[in-house]
Design a protein around this motif. Structure first.
Motif: not given
Length: 603
Positions: A8, A10-11, A34, A38, A41-42, A44-45
């Motif tokens: 995945c 991250s920002r 995000m 997201d 709410k972890n 990541t996408i």
């Protein structure tokens, strides 16, 4: 981009990914995105969410936004593109300056005594002059003959009055001759070389040079290589090794004899400190050349590499690499450097004269088949037919080339488990035999296990039929399994010759002096033959061979992809002669833009 490898983004990774795709967003927008995407709410996408985001953001921007590669700029790389044709085609190519310099110097040193190259040499390697100097085809043709002597009949090279047309002929001759010695020339045409496209010129030059450097690195030429056998191995095991693998063993053999603990496993990472090279040079150099171990006392890697190359200069072997190429581990150029060392100073122990070695020396037929396979661009490169085809993977590539789509790749084992590798390879070879039966190959008595075991007779039988299928499939719109192909090719040849000669078969004794073939080529392309160079009353083997060399050279020069050798013609090897006529027939109909389907329906 996915630095932490969790599948995945991250920002921070998201920003890099979008930037790679031509979309540069400020941090606050990334935070908003995000928060929206997201859902769990972890932080990541996943890939699907990224796809949706990219599509959405792209629509908001200029429709001309395109994907670009994030390529770190390097000081030794030139980017070919900008306003050139490369950009028009939508591509840019990174050309290593080091390779340009290395190949230019190799050409200078190997062709410096060739009278036909006097006006072309030396090549200024610093100003991309190499690509300009290769445009008339003379250097390429000469280099092919350096790598594999007598491939091109010198009489077929245009050396004067080099108009665009005559340059094009030379380049066509070079490309088809390069194919015949095993170079892959997929997507390389005379126009590309005449335009001096650097990535294509360098790619072709490397293949030609590599073949020349590695061609003699085998047991047949160097029986002393038996000293490279490891415990429990046989001669057959050594013959299965590629030249690259042999060279690695050769270097380690000399490192061991030097009493050194170093061993290398590649020509990139393991040679960067120049230590292995320093010991190797000291071991192989004649003692009167003064080669020593002084580079080991130099601490800086670049300076040590330069000191090591100065030692190589003492035995006239400073070729292909500069200090930076060693320190950066340029695998291609370092392989060439080591191969050149081996070819000049193998320094192997002798072999007992009373020792009988059962060494398989490659036959002319095997070499032709191997060169054909490699010219098709198969991967990996084929070095030894009876070992390199045993897992079926190269055979599947060839089937797919002969008849695209025939291979169901879901049925193919592409990787092999340690426990079941033998079984999986036999399954592959069984499937290969089934594909052969689909194309109506004659495979009586041939089973997958025979191919897996490297049975020489049965492997050659399969490979020949693949080559025949490919040769016939080249005849536009004619299917690879056409039973009547050989009869139709013969009928075409007799019709084209128009009573000036007549063939009864591809084993017709009148073919041996190559005169009939030369007349056929002249019919296909008038004025392509200089009859003052043809011996029309050839009686001896040598005179017939000279005619055959000229005939095959002219055939390649007019655009026929001939793999057969002149000796095949003189010795009336029917299978190979058929392929020559098939290639000429394909050339004839492509020239006249005639649909072969009509020809075969009429027949």
């Amino acid at each position: 981009i996915d630095v932490d490898g969790n599948g995945c983004l991250s920002r921070d990774e998201l920003g890099t990914a979008l930037k790679t795709c031509g979309i540069n967003l400020p941090g606050y927008e990334l935070r908003q995105i995000m928060a929206t995407l997201d859902t769990n709410k972890n932080g990541t996408i996943d890939m699907n969410e990224f796809r949706q985001l990219y599509t959405s953001e792209k629509c908001k921007r200029d429709v001309g936004v395109t994907f670009t590669k994030a390529v770190q700029a390097r000081k030794d790389v030139n980017t070919i593109g900008g306003t050139s044709q490369a950009s028009v085609e939508g591509t840019t190519h990174n050309v290593r300056k080091a390779e340009t310099i290395a190949f230019a110097k190799w050409i200078d040193s190997n062709l410096k005594d060739d009278v036909d190259c006097k006006s072309l040499l030396p090549v200024d390697s610093e100003n991309n002059e190499l690509f300009e100097k290769c445009k008339n085809g003379i250097i390429l043709c000469k280099l092919i003959n350096k790598s594999v002597p007598s491939t091109i009949d010198e009489r077929t090279i245009n050396k004067t009055n080099l108009s665009v047309y005559r340059r094009h002929e030379n380049l066509t001759l070079a490309i088809n001759s390069a194919q015949a010695i095993g170079c892959s020339t997929v997507n390389i045409g005379p126009d590309d070389l005449d335009a001096g496209k650097p990535h294509l010129v360098l790619g072709l030059l490397w293949q030609i040079i590599r073949i020349g450097l590695l061609s003699d690195i085998n047991l047949a030429h160097h029986p002393g290589l038996i000293h490279l056998l490891e415990e429990g191995e046989t001669l057959e095991d050594l013959q299965k090794l590629s030249p690259e693998q042999i060279l690695l063993r050769w270097v380690n053999y000399h490192l061991r004899n030097a009493g050194c603990d170093l061993r290398i496993k590649n020509f990139s990472e393991d040679i960067k400190d120049s230590e292995a090279y320093t010991y190797l040079l000291h071991q192989i150099a004649p003692r009167d050349r003064g080669v020593d171990l002084s580079p080991l006392g130099v601490s800086d890697r670049h300076q040590r590499a330069e000191a090591m190359l100065q030692q190589a200069s003492k035995i006239d072997c400073r070729s292909f690499v500069g200090p930076a190429d060693v320190v950066e581990g340029n695998a291609k150029l370092n392989l060439a450097f080591v191969a050149n060392l081996f070819n000049n100073f193998p320094a192997m122990e002798g072999v007992d004269e009373n020792l009988e070695l059962d060494i398989h020396e490659e036959t002319r037929e095997e070499k032709t088949y191997r060169n054909w396979m490699n010219s098709m661009g198969v991967s990996p490169f084929v070095h030894y037919i009876y070992n390199d085809l045993t897992d079926g993977l190269i055979i599947f590539q060839l089937f797919d080339i002969c008849k695209p789509g025939i291979v169901d790749w879901n049925k193919v084992h592409k990787k092999f488990s340690k426990l079941k590798a033998n079984f999986e390879k036999i399954e592959n070879c069984n499937y290969a035999c089934q594909l052969g039966q689909k194309l109506e190959f004659s495979l009586v008595g041939v089973a997958g296990k025979d191919i897996k075991d490297g049975n020489q007779t049965l492997t050659l039988a399969l490979v020949w039929q693949l080559m025949r299928a490919y040769t016939i499939s080249v005849l536009s719109k004619l299917s690879a399994d056409n039973k009547n192909a050989e009869r139709l090719i013969l009928e075409w040849a007799n019709t084209r010759l128009d009573k000036s000669a007549k063939l009864s078969s591809f084993g017709d004794p009148n073919l041996a002096d190559a005169v009939i073939l030369i007349k056929l080529i002249e019919k296909i392309k008038p004025s392509s033959v200089d009859y003052s160079l043809v011996n029309q009353n050839a009686q001896t083997y040598e005179d017939k061979l000279a005619n055959a060399r000229y005939a095959i050279g002219i055939a390649r020069k007019i655009g026929a992809r001939v793999y057969a050798l002149p000796e095949d013609l003189v010795e009336l090897k029917q299978k190979m002669i058929m392929t020559i006529f098939a290639c000429l027939m394909a050339r004839d109909y492509s020239q006249n833009a005639q649909d072969l389907t009509e020809v075969y329906q009429a027949s």
